[in-house]
Design a protein around this motif. Structure first.
Motif, PDB file in Angstrom:
ATOM      1  N   ALA A   1       0.822  -1.209   0.000  1.00 22.46           N
ATOM      2  CA  ALA A   1       0.000   0.000   0.000  1.00 22.46           C
ATOM      3  C   ALA A   1       0.854   1.256   0.000  1.00 22.46           C
ATOM      4  O   ALA A   1       0.460   2.279  -0.551  1.00 22.46           O
ATOM      5  CB  ALA A   1      -0.931  -0.008   1.219  1.00 22.46           C
TER       6      ALA A   1
ATOM      7  N   ALA B   1       7.583  -3.437   6.763  1.00 28.27           N
ATOM      8  CA  ALA B   1       6.288  -3.328   7.445  1.00 28.27           C
ATOM      9  C   ALA B   1       5.651  -1.970   7.177  1.00 28.27           C
ATOM     10  O   ALA B   1       4.430  -1.871   6.989  1.00 28.27           O
ATOM     11  CB  ALA B   1       6.468  -3.555   8.942  1.00 28.27           C
TER      12      ALA B   1
ATOM     13  N   ARG C   1       3.537  -1.607   4.182  1.00 25.67           N
ATOM     14  CA  ARG C   1       2.222  -2.234   4.333  1.00 25.67           C
ATOM     15  C   ARG C   1       1.934  -3.312   3.280  1.00 25.67           C
ATOM     16  O   ARG C   1       1.115  -3.134   2.379  1.00 25.67           O
ATOM     17  CB  ARG C   1       1.116  -1.181   4.295  1.00 25.67           C
TER      18      ARG C   1
ATOM     19  N   GLN D   1       0.071  -6.347   1.809  1.00 28.86           N
ATOM     20  CA  GLN D   1      -1.315  -6.791   2.013  1.00 28.86           C
ATOM     21  C   GLN D   1      -1.779  -7.599   0.813  1.00 28.86           C
ATOM     22  O   GLN D   1      -1.260  -7.450  -0.294  1.00 28.86           O
ATOM     23  CB  GLN D   1      -2.239  -5.583   2.219  1.00 28.86           C
TER      24      GLN D   1
ATOM     25  N   GLU E   1      -5.228  -8.654  -1.490  1.00 26.31           N
ATOM     26  CA  GLU E   1      -6.490  -8.027  -1.855  1.00 26.31           C
ATOM     27  C   GLU E   1      -7.452  -9.081  -2.383  1.00 26.31           C
ATOM     28  O   GLU E   1      -7.136  -9.837  -3.298  1.00 26.31           O
ATOM     29  CB  GLU E   1      -6.232  -6.960  -2.921  1.00 26.31           C
TER      30      GLU E   1
ATOM     31  N   TYR F   1      -9.035  -6.270   2.332  1.00 34.25           N
ATOM     32  CA  TYR F   1      -7.578  -6.278   2.457  1.00 34.25           C
ATOM     33  C   TYR F   1      -7.170  -7.059   3.702  1.00 34.25           C
ATOM     34  O   TYR F   1      -7.733  -6.870   4.782  1.00 34.25           O
ATOM     35  CB  TYR F   1      -7.031  -4.855   2.541  1.00 34.25           C
ATOM     36  N   ASP F   2      -6.167  -7.899   3.537  1.00 35.54           N
ATOM     37  CA  ASP F   2      -5.598  -8.650   4.642  1.00 35.54           C
ATOM     38  C   ASP F   2      -4.169  -8.149   4.860  1.00 35.54           C
ATOM     39  O   ASP F   2      -3.283  -8.391   4.048  1.00 35.54           O
ATOM     40  CB  ASP F   2      -5.595 -10.152   4.316  1.00 35.54           C
ATOM     41  N   GLU F   3      -3.975  -7.399   5.952  1.00 34.26           N
ATOM     42  CA  GLU F   3      -2.677  -6.791   6.225  1.00 34.26           C
ATOM     43  C   GLU F   3      -1.650  -7.847   6.632  1.00 34.26           C
ATOM     44  O   GLU F   3      -1.945  -8.735   7.441  1.00 34.26           O
ATOM     45  CB  GLU F   3      -2.807  -5.735   7.334  1.00 34.26           C
ATOM     46  N   LYS F   4      -0.449  -7.731   6.065  1.00 38.74           N
ATOM     47  CA  LYS F   4       0.619  -8.705   6.322  1.00 38.74           C
ATOM     48  C   LYS F   4       1.821  -8.092   7.055  1.00 38.74           C
ATOM     49  O   LYS F   4       2.853  -8.751   7.177  1.00 38.74           O
ATOM     50  CB  LYS F   4       1.109  -9.292   4.989  1.00 38.74           C
ATOM     51  N   PHE F   5       1.679  -6.848   7.566  1.00 40.10           N
ATOM     52  CA  PHE F   5       2.844  -6.214   8.190  1.00 40.10           C
ATOM     53  C   PHE F   5       3.105  -6.701   9.607  1.00 40.10           C
ATOM     54  O   PHE F   5       4.211  -6.574  10.128  1.00 40.10           O
ATOM     55  CB  PHE F   5       2.675  -4.688   8.203  1.00 40.10           C
ATOM     56  N   ARG F   6       2.092  -7.275  10.253  1.00 40.89           N
ATOM     57  CA  ARG F   6       2.248  -7.663  11.661  1.00 40.89           C
ATOM     58  C   ARG F   6       3.356  -8.687  11.877  1.00 40.89           C
ATOM     59  O   ARG F   6       4.161  -8.544  12.816  1.00 40.89           O
ATOM     60  CB  ARG F   6       0.909  -8.171  12.211  1.00 40.89           C
TER      61      ARG F   6
END
Length: 332
Positions: free
Chosen positions: A8, A72, A75, A77, A79, A302-307
């Motif tokens: 993002a 991270a 961002r 993610q 989609e 959206y599925d965030e992958k930064f964690r």
């Protein structure tokens, strides 16, 4: 985990340019990290340890943590797009097909009726959001398929249309009137008849002009198609003893004036198809003229992958702090 991942905020990747600078700084300043002691000789110092050689590992861990934090910040993610379409303007279409014996003429390949069925099938497949019905006519007319949204039924009925189902002749008025009857109760915003013939009106008890007036009264637009080459065509002229047709050259007669009047009165358009290619072009043009308005809604998830990257950076920094405070404490 990172399959089909997009970023993002990809502009944060510019921060990765700091990593080569950090590496350069480390190599220039690494000898200043520990205190130095000048002595005349190191004889007597026999203690050897690999720990001091592993000291750059702390810098590597910090560098990896920094890279993970930058990634991270970008961002990562995935989609997921779901689409829903809503037809805002439906069209009901009736295709009126001439099945008189002249439709077996061979100026179109392999003959007029077969060529028409192929092109009509392609047209039907291109109208997934409309309801379509079929009317067949020769000396009289009948409804082959009422208007329906089930294209499988319509295509199957189209394949079954053949010459010989009706008394021979060309009842254009009957074919048009039957088509109007199928559409007059329709609640669709747009109602269309595609009437095809290769002859002149010579049968039936309803005049084409009367049928056209009915179409106007019910707000039904009519596109008319005259099918046949200019001049003569190899057409059925008589029956053989076994019941098959005898073919011979015959003048192509199409009442183009009548077809133009019907189309003009109802707000449609008249076309002349003299070969297979022209017939295809005509149906393509009608397909473009009568467009169904479709509203498309797209839903994005959206599925965030930064964690996991933040967690990895934390683990690396914690590991670096632990090593600095224990194993490497006496050296740094």
């Amino acid at each position: 985990m990172f399959e089909n991942v997009e970023f993002a905020n990809p502009q944060f990747f510019w921060l990765l340019l700091l990593l080569p600078l950090a590496i350069l700084w480390y190599f220039l300043k690494r000898k200043q990290e520990v205190a130095s002691l000048r002595i005349s000789s190191i004889k007597g110092f026999t203690v050897k340890s690999i720990i001091s050689k592993l000291r750059p590992l702390l810098f590597v861990l910090r560098l990896l943590a920094l890279a993970a934090i930058i990634t991270a910040l970008a961002r990562p993610q995935t989609e997921d797009i779901s689409t829903r379409t809503k037809t805002t303007k439906g069209i009901d279409i009736v295709m009126a097909i001439d099945v008189s014996s002249s439709m077996l003429a061979k100026d179109l390949k392999p003959d007029r009726l077969t060529a028409l069925k192929k092109v009509a099938a392609d047209f039907i497949k291109k109208r997934p959001n409309d309801r379509i019905g079929l009317v067949a006519y020769a000396g009289e007319s009948y409804t082959k398929t009422p208007i329906t949204s089930d294209k499988t039924i319509v295509l199957s009925a189209l394949r079954q249309i053949t010459h010989g189902e009706l008394e021979d002749g060309t009842a254009i008025g009957m074919g048009l009137a039957t088509s109007v009857n199928r559409l007059k109760e329709s609640k669709a915003i747009s109602k269309v008849i595609i009437l095809l013939t290769d002859g002149v009106n010579n049968s039936g008890f309803i005049e084409p002009s009367t049928a056209a007036d009915l179409a106007v009264e019910f707000g039904i637009k009519t596109y008319t198609i005259g099918l046949g080459t200019n001049g003569n065509a190899l057409s059925p002229i008589a029956y053989n003893r076994d019941g098959s047709f005898r073919f011979g050259m015959r003048q192509v007669e199409i009442d183009e004036k009548l077809l133009e009047e019907i189309a003009s009165a109802t707000g449609g358009k008249y076309f002349r198809a003299t070969d297979n290619e022209k017939l295809e072009e005509i149906y393509d043009e009608i397909n473009k003229l009568e467009k169904t308005e479709i509203e498309e809604f797209k839903y994005y998830k959206y599925d965030e992958k930064f964690r996991p990257l933040v967690l990895l950076a934390g683990v690396l920094l914690l590991l670096e702090w632990g090593l600095r405070s224990s194993i490497f404490k006496s050296f740094i």
